[in-house]
Enzyme design. Structure first.
Site, PDB file in Angstrom:
ATOM      1  N   GLU A 106       3.634  -8.601 -11.487  1.00 24.27           N
ATOM      2  CA  GLU A 106       3.292  -7.240 -11.271  1.00 24.27           C
ATOM      3  C   GLU A 106       4.515  -6.367 -11.574  1.00 24.27           C
ATOM      4  O   GLU A 106       4.746  -5.204 -12.115  1.00 24.27           O
ATOM      5  CB  GLU A 106       2.310  -6.875 -10.352  1.00 24.27           C
ATOM      6  CG  GLU A 106       0.924  -7.496 -10.399  1.00 24.27           C
ATOM      7  CD  GLU A 106       0.034  -6.850  -9.518  1.00 24.27           C
ATOM      8  OE1 GLU A 106       0.241  -6.264  -8.096  1.00 24.27           O
ATOM      9  OE2 GLU A 106      -1.154  -6.630  -9.726  1.00 24.27           O
ATOM     10  N   LYS A 123      -8.346  -2.373 -12.232  1.00 21.98           N
ATOM     11  CA  LYS A 123      -7.322  -2.568 -11.331  1.00 21.98           C
ATOM     12  C   LYS A 123      -7.209  -1.234 -10.531  1.00 21.98           C
ATOM     13  O   LYS A 123      -6.888  -0.973  -9.378  1.00 21.98           O
ATOM     14  CB  LYS A 123      -5.928  -2.848 -11.932  1.00 21.98           C
ATOM     15  CG  LYS A 123      -4.630  -2.904 -11.185  1.00 21.98           C
ATOM     16  CD  LYS A 123      -4.512  -4.021 -10.158  1.00 21.98           C
ATOM     17  CE  LYS A 123      -3.310  -4.128  -9.591  1.00 21.98           C
ATOM     18  NZ  LYS A 123      -3.838  -4.855  -8.089  1.00 21.98           N
ATOM     19  N   TYR A 159      -3.512  -2.761   5.547  1.00 19.41           N
ATOM     20  CA  TYR A 159      -5.064  -2.677   5.162  1.00 19.41           C
ATOM     21  C   TYR A 159      -6.197  -3.362   6.353  1.00 19.41           C
ATOM     22  O   TYR A 159      -7.023  -2.681   6.688  1.00 19.41           O
ATOM     23  CB  TYR A 159      -5.011  -3.769   4.121  1.00 19.41           C
ATOM     24  CG  TYR A 159      -4.371  -3.190   2.798  1.00 19.41           C
ATOM     25  CD1 TYR A 159      -5.108  -2.252   1.999  1.00 19.41           C
ATOM     26  CD2 TYR A 159      -3.455  -3.599   2.439  1.00 19.41           C
ATOM     27  CE1 TYR A 159      -4.582  -1.619   0.825  1.00 19.41           C
ATOM     28  CE2 TYR A 159      -2.740  -3.162   1.385  1.00 19.41           C
ATOM     29  CZ  TYR A 159      -3.220  -2.207   0.617  1.00 19.41           C
ATOM     30  OH  TYR A 159      -2.696  -1.374  -0.665  1.00 19.41           O
ATOM     31  N   GLY A 186      -0.265  -2.724  13.931  1.00 12.47           N
ATOM     32  CA  GLY A 186      -0.259  -2.777  12.482  1.00 12.47           C
ATOM     33  C   GLY A 186      -1.228  -1.748  11.852  1.00 12.47           C
ATOM     34  O   GLY A 186      -2.462  -2.011  12.090  1.00 12.47           O
ATOM     35  N   ALA A 187      -0.875  -0.859  10.896  1.00  7.71           N
ATOM     36  CA  ALA A 187      -1.853  -0.014  10.394  1.00  7.71           C
ATOM     37  C   ALA A 187      -1.654  -0.112   9.015  1.00  7.71           C
ATOM     38  O   ALA A 187      -1.441   0.552   8.065  1.00  7.71           O
ATOM     39  CB  ALA A 187      -1.580   1.602  10.615  1.00  7.71           C
ATOM     40  N   ALA A 199      -5.033  -8.265   0.275  1.00 10.99           N
ATOM     41  CA  ALA A 199      -5.615  -7.112   0.725  1.00 10.99           C
ATOM     42  C   ALA A 199      -7.006  -7.240   0.861  1.00 10.99           C
ATOM     43  O   ALA A 199      -7.775  -6.716   1.832  1.00 10.99           O
ATOM     44  CB  ALA A 199      -5.286  -5.834  -0.032  1.00 10.99           C
ATOM     45  N   GLN A 200      -7.645  -7.620  -0.120  1.00  7.71           N
ATOM     46  CA  GLN A 200      -8.898  -7.882  -0.275  1.00  7.71           C
ATOM     47  C   GLN A 200      -9.673  -8.596   0.873  1.00  7.71           C
ATOM     48  O   GLN A 200     -10.334  -8.048   1.573  1.00  7.71           O
ATOM     49  CB  GLN A 200      -9.413  -8.822  -1.670  1.00  7.71           C
ATOM     50  CG  GLN A 200     -10.825  -8.683  -1.826  1.00  7.71           C
ATOM     51  CD  GLN A 200     -11.140  -9.518  -3.070  1.00  7.71           C
ATOM     52  OE1 GLN A 200     -12.158  -9.598  -3.484  1.00  7.71           O
ATOM     53  NE2 GLN A 200     -10.064 -10.165  -3.625  1.00  7.71           N
ATOM     54  N   ASN A 222       2.052   1.321  15.025  1.00  3.85           N
ATOM     55  CA  ASN A 222       2.397   0.938  13.701  1.00  3.85           C
ATOM     56  C   ASN A 222       4.177   1.453  13.843  1.00  3.85           C
ATOM     57  O   ASN A 222       4.217   2.394  14.181  1.00  3.85           O
ATOM     58  CB  ASN A 222       1.845   1.768  12.568  1.00  3.85           C
ATOM     59  CG  ASN A 222       2.241   1.234  11.327  1.00  3.85           C
ATOM     60  OD1 ASN A 222       2.053  -0.033  10.952  1.00  3.85           O
ATOM     61  ND2 ASN A 222       2.566   1.951  10.393  1.00  3.85           N
TER      62      ASN A 222
END
Ligand code: FAD
Ligand code: NAD
Length: 405
Positions: free
Chosen positions: A170, A379, A13, A10-11, A318-319, A37
């Site tokens: 969002e 953001k 985050y 997986g590529a 993602a953080q 990926n």
């Protein structure tokens, strides 16, 4: 002497953070690093709602993996992982297999449909670039077709978003900006369009700051979004959805576009490989390894870590995936150098910002609440920071968001 082989799946985050940190921390003589990926590009999962609504071109949300990895140190293999054979230390790909000494699983999330009938067949989900492009094209097709038909089908202009979590909100923020443009482009009466958000919980953005939630709801309502709160999607059909309030009250909503944004689970490969998980997420040890597997790290949306303060899992973000990527790379470097003490992962949550379209947002960052252009600026800075962390200033210049005024 044979070098130990680190395989990263997986590529996104998490995976890219591991690869880019390892290429700095390890010498070429210390380990072989392979990154697998599905595509030869990385996409910013956190921007996919923009591509889905059509407010940002899908090419803006992706970049070539080869642009950010050091090819002298990291070998990139384009491939789809199908199964992890942990006992045999190998991964089965669609076209072959790869063995490893250390494995990092960073394969991201899949939509959680909770077994709700018809969702997989009749609803879209914002999951990758191809899905985002399909959602955008599908909505445009409905607008383009509406006026060509003698007998008007109003459901072509009805878009249902399932779930008022961060993804749903969002996406609605972007759609609310895009709809007037689409109406103009396709000669459609704006008043005919219905943008409906169905949320099972008694509030929008359950658990988030109520003042900020009120701001978001009133902003979106002003732009035409209708909220159905305390209402659950019970079924998706070829014609739309069936919703229910409580046990008895059910209603059919006819809609040609249904987007399911009501939660995620870990990648199905985890469960298909017999690794113990809850909704595809592995409750990892503090050093990010899977319990009982000394050479298997699991990070990002496939991992589950508990917030001890409230005794509940941290929402996958993602953080957290990026922070885990850094710790995972340091722990792998330690293992390669035969060190036995590994670092413990503790999330450092800097805040949460939820966009409401290009120029508005709500959020809490560094303990401060913010709304409007200030939150929107924050953001974009967060988005740019993620690029910077992986690809440095050149990637920010290439892909960053600079429409900040
Ligand atoms: P990802 O970044 O999703 O990467 C997974 C990678 O694995 C992808 O490159 C994929 O192609 C690849 N892959 C998948 N399956 C296979 C396979 N079988 N074989 C090979 N490769 C495969 N979080 C935040 O912190 N802030 C936000 O503002 C935010 N906004 C979001 C907005 C949206 C619309 C969505 C959907 C999510 C958002 N999130 C946000 C959540 C965040 O995107 C995820 O938590 C994060 O992407 C997880 O990172 P990851 O590395 O685990 O997976
Ligand atoms: P979520 O789980 O956060 O929200 C899903 C929402 O769907 C919930 O409000 C839930 O009550 C609702 N729901 C569940 N079943 C339903 C049903 N049958 N009918 C109607 N509503 C239903 O999921 P998400 O919004 O997809 O977010 C996934 C992860 O990504 C989360 O961890 C989130 O924090 C993260 N994310 C973060 C950001 C940001 O920080 N700006 C943006 C998007 C996503």
């Amino acid at each position: 002497m044979r070098k130990p082989k680190i395989l990263i799946l997986g590529a996104g985050y998490g995976g890219l953070m591991v690869a880019t940190r390892l290429q700095k921390s390890l010498g070429t003589n210390e380990a072989e690093i392979v990154l697998v990926n599905k595509n030869d590009y990385h996409y910013e999962t956190t921007w996919l709602h923009e591509a889905s609504a059509g407010t940002l071109h899908h090419d803006r949300v992706r970049y070539d993996i080869k642009d950010v990895i050091d090819r002298n140190k990291v070998e990139f293999v384009q491939g789809t992982a199908l199964e992890i054979k942990a006992e045999e230390k190998k991964v089965i790909l669609e076209n072959g297999e790869i063995d490893y000494d250390y494995l990092v699983v960073a394969l991201g999330a899949e939509p959680e449909t909770f077994g709700i009938k018809g969702l997989k067949e009749h609803a879209f989900s914002i999951v990758n670039v191809n899905a985002a492009r399909q959602i955008r094209e599908h909505i445009e097709y409905q607008f383009a077709t509406y006026n060509t038909e003698v007998e008007k089908k109003d459901e072509r202009l009805t878009i249902v978003v399932g779930g008022a979590g961060f993804t749903g909100i969002e996406f609605l923020g972007e759609l609310a900006n895009r709809i007037p443009e689409l109406c103009k482009e396709y000669d459609v009466d704006y008043h005919k369009v219905k943008l409906i958000c169905v949320e099972a919980a008694p509030m929008v953005l359950p658990g988030f700051d109520p003042d900020l939630v009120n701001y978001a709801v009133s902003h979106l309502e002003k732009k035409g979004v209708q909220f159905m709160i305390g209402t659950a999607i019970k079924e998706a059909t070829p014609e739309g959805i069936i919703v229910g309030k409580g046990e008895d009250e059910v209603e059919e909503i006819k809609a040609e576009t249904v987007v399911w944004a009501a939660g995620v689970r870990g990648n199905s490969i985890i469960e298909n490989s017999g690794i113990e998980a809850m909704r595809g997420r592995v409750k990892v040890q503090p050093d990010l390894r899977a319990p009982g597997h000394d050479n298997l790290f699991i990070i990002g949306d496939c991992s589950l870590i508990i917030n001890e303060e409230i005794n509940r899992p941290y929402p996958p973000t993602a953080q957290i995936a990026m922070q885990q990527g850094e710790v995972c790379a340091r722990n792998l470097t330690a293992l390669i150098r035969n060190k036995t003490e590994l670092e413990t992962f503790t999330p450092d949550i800097k805040g949460t910002v939820c966009s409401l379209g290009e120029d508005d947002a709500i959020g809490v960052a560094f303990g401060k609440k913010m709304v409007g252009s200030k939150a929107s600026f924050m953001k974009k800075m967060i988005d740019n920071r993620a690029l910077y962390m992986v690809g440095g200033p050149s990637l920010v210049l290439k892909k960053g968001k600079f429409n900040v005024l």
